[in-house]
Design a protein around this motif. Sequence first.
Motif, short mmCIF file in Angstrom:
data_model
loop_
_atom_site.label_atom_id
_atom_site.label_comp_id
_atom_site.label_asym_id
_atom_site.label_seq_id
_atom_site.Cartn_x
_atom_site.Cartn_y
_atom_site.Cartn_z
N ARG A 141 -11.48 39.05 -25.17
CA ARG A 141 -12.71 38.28 -25.34
C ARG A 141 -13.83 39.12 -25.96
N ARG A 154 -7.58 40.37 -20.61
CA ARG A 154 -8.28 39.13 -20.97
C ARG A 154 -9.73 39.42 -21.37
N TYR A 155 -10.39 40.30 -20.62
CA TYR A 155 -11.76 40.68 -20.96
C TYR A 155 -11.82 41.45 -22.27
N PRO A 179 -12.63 40.76 -30.17
CA PRO A 179 -11.65 39.83 -30.78
C PRO A 179 -11.10 40.31 -32.12
#
Length: 99
Positions: free
Chosen positions: A94, A90-91, A97
Amino acid sequence: MLNSAIGRFRLSGFIEGASLLILLFIAMPLKYMAGVPEAVTVVGSLHGFFFVVYVLVIGYTTLKIRWHFKWAAGALAAAFIPFGNLVLDRYIKRSFPAQ
């Protein structure tokens, strides 16, 4: 996903994380509750292989995109925590991208 160093890293992280979860939540209970020690032997060997590949991909990604040391250290630490690679992913999504 396999077109970039980040994509290859994310895929190898997913495979390594999944193999850890299979080892912990399927193979270990089979060994200790059902008396099937072969499950840990097979899954443990596969997990070991995937872990080595994951560490190599961390090195490749670090060199290829000039990752800061904190990313490489965090990626290595995530490999030892169940569900750690999912949180790290998830990091990564983010922070990177476009890749």
